[in-house]
Design an enzyme around this catalytic site. Structure first.
Site, PDB file in Angstrom:
ATOM      1  N   ASP A 222      -1.374  11.172  -7.997  1.00  0.00           N
ATOM      2  CA  ASP A 222      -1.051  10.547  -9.283  1.00  0.00           C
ATOM      3  C   ASP A 222       0.395  10.041  -9.295  1.00  0.00           C
ATOM      4  OD1 ASP A 222      -2.973  10.152 -11.194  1.00  0.00           O
ATOM      5  OD2 ASP A 222      -2.854  12.176 -12.044  1.00  0.00           O
TER       6      ASP A 222
ATOM      7  N   LYS B  19     -14.350   9.586 -11.307  1.00  0.00           N
ATOM      8  CA  LYS B  19     -13.462   9.697 -10.128  1.00  0.00           C
ATOM      9  C   LYS B  19     -14.228  10.317  -8.964  1.00  0.00           C
ATOM     10  CE  LYS B  19      -9.195   9.924 -12.771  1.00  0.00           C
ATOM     11  NZ  LYS B  19      -8.283  10.758 -13.543  1.00  0.00           N
TER      12      LYS B  19
ATOM     13  N   GLN C 229      -6.160  16.714 -14.000  1.00  0.00           N
ATOM     14  CA  GLN C 229      -6.472  15.808 -15.113  1.00  0.00           C
ATOM     15  C   GLN C 229      -5.638  16.171 -16.346  1.00  0.00           C
ATOM     16  OE1 GLN C 229      -8.639  13.091 -14.909  1.00  0.00           O
ATOM     17  NE2 GLN C 229      -7.868  12.603 -16.938  1.00  0.00           N
TER      18      GLN C 229
END
Ligand code: NDP
Length: 296
Positions: free
Chosen positions: A121, A54, A98
């Site tokens: 997200d 990422k 994460q």
């Protein structure tokens, strides 16, 4: 019929190039460089790989990447303090924590402490509610990637019968909301669905997000249907480790009109959409028009 392969790798590269163009424009015309902060707690090997890639791709499209690696025994208080700092940092437009988090940390509490406008997200409860009511939101990356591929392939999805197999909060449910938003007739199937083969056989669009290797055989697929395989399953075959989807690719490709492979289908689109969401967040927070074709 032999299915057209929907090349997610190539499509994701196109999306990243679009993001990079828009980022360059944003820097030149507005002096803004979008920034993505990724927070990793602990040393889960898979999470470390995701975070690294990422960060690399964020920099490749011209954005700033901020990585925060915390010890596995970081307290909830310290993690929330970091998120608060990132929420208030004007250089940070997107925040991603994460998952999974170590067991002593409350995932819902942590995710819901992120500023919804920076929640790239799309897991914050406000974004879930906005998506569910058809309002502008941050959309979870994997379903957004699937939607982009479907729109690219079909143009309009209006009136199509779609079946989503799986009802998780991160894939199945938001996927169904997005398809509904594009005026599909949507069925959500799950482990208690009666006669799943029959349900799937009715679908013009099948999105499989189950986590069971090659569970959907070709004879469940309606002739000419579009199959989006979200599953990522590691199996051992002929003494080798292999990555397979939730759909039996070989038999499904004989009946489908179009199909995403695993690997090289949905997977690469997820990170591309994370970058797209960060760009969208940067535009919105500065009152600028959203990038075209990169949002739901
Ligand atoms: P979850 O385990 O959270 O959800 C799986 C869903 O599948 C559940 O709703 C479950 O039903 C349903 N299910 C399980 N068994 C069956 C069955 N026999 N028949 C019908 N439905 C069934 O998984 P996720 O949604 O997180 O992920 C799904 C897959 O997608 C995984 O392989 C994951 O690795 C992959 N993935 C890929 C991503 C990418 O970037 N390509 C990103 C995220 C996930 P019930 O609710 O009834 O238990």
């Amino acid at each position: 019929m032999v299915a057209q392969v929907i090349d997610g790798k190539a499509f994701a590269a196109k999306v990243r190039a679009q993001v990079a163009d828009q980022v360059a424009k944003l820097k030149e015309e507005n002096g803004i460089t979008p920034g993505l902060a990724v927070v990793l707690v602990g040393e889960d090997p898979a999470s470390q790989v995701y975070v690294r890639s990422k960060g690399k791709m964020t920099v490749e499209v011209g954005m700033n990447s901020y990585e925060h690696k915390l010890d596995v025994d970081t307290s909830e208080e310290d993690l929330l303090a970091l998120i608060d700092k990132l929420n208030n940092d004007p250089a940070v437009h997107g925040i991603l924590v994460q998952l999974p988090l170590p067991k002593h940390l409350n995932e819902d509490l942590v995710i819901n402490s992120i500023d919804p406008a920076k929640d790239v997200d799309g897991f914050h409860i406000s974004n879930v509610g906005l998506l569910g009511t058809g309002q502008k939101s941050m959309v979870p990356c994997t379903p957004l990637g699937c939607l982009m591929m479907l729109r690219d392939h079909h143009g309009s999805l209006s009136g199509m019968d779609a079946v989503v197999i799986g009802r998780s909060n991160i894939v199945g449910k938001p996927m169904a909301q997005l398809l509904l938003g594009d005026s599909c007739t949507v069925t959500i199937a799950h482990s208690r669905t009666k006669d799943l083969p029959d349900v799937v056989r009715r679908a013009d669009i099948v999105v499989a997000a189950v986590g069971r290797p090659e569970m959907v055989p070709g004879d469940w697929i309606k002739e000419g249907a579009t199959v989006i395989d979200v599953g990522i399953n590691r199996i051992e075959r002929d003494g080798k480790n292999k990555l397979v989807g939730d759909v039996d690719y070989a038999s499904a490709a004989e009946r489908a009109g179009a199909i995403t492979p695993v690997p090289g289908g949905v997977g690469p689109m997820t990170i591309a959409c994370l970058l797209a969401n960060t760009l969208t967040a940067a535009c919105r927070s500065n009152g600028l028009p959203e990038p075209e074709g990169l949002t739901a």
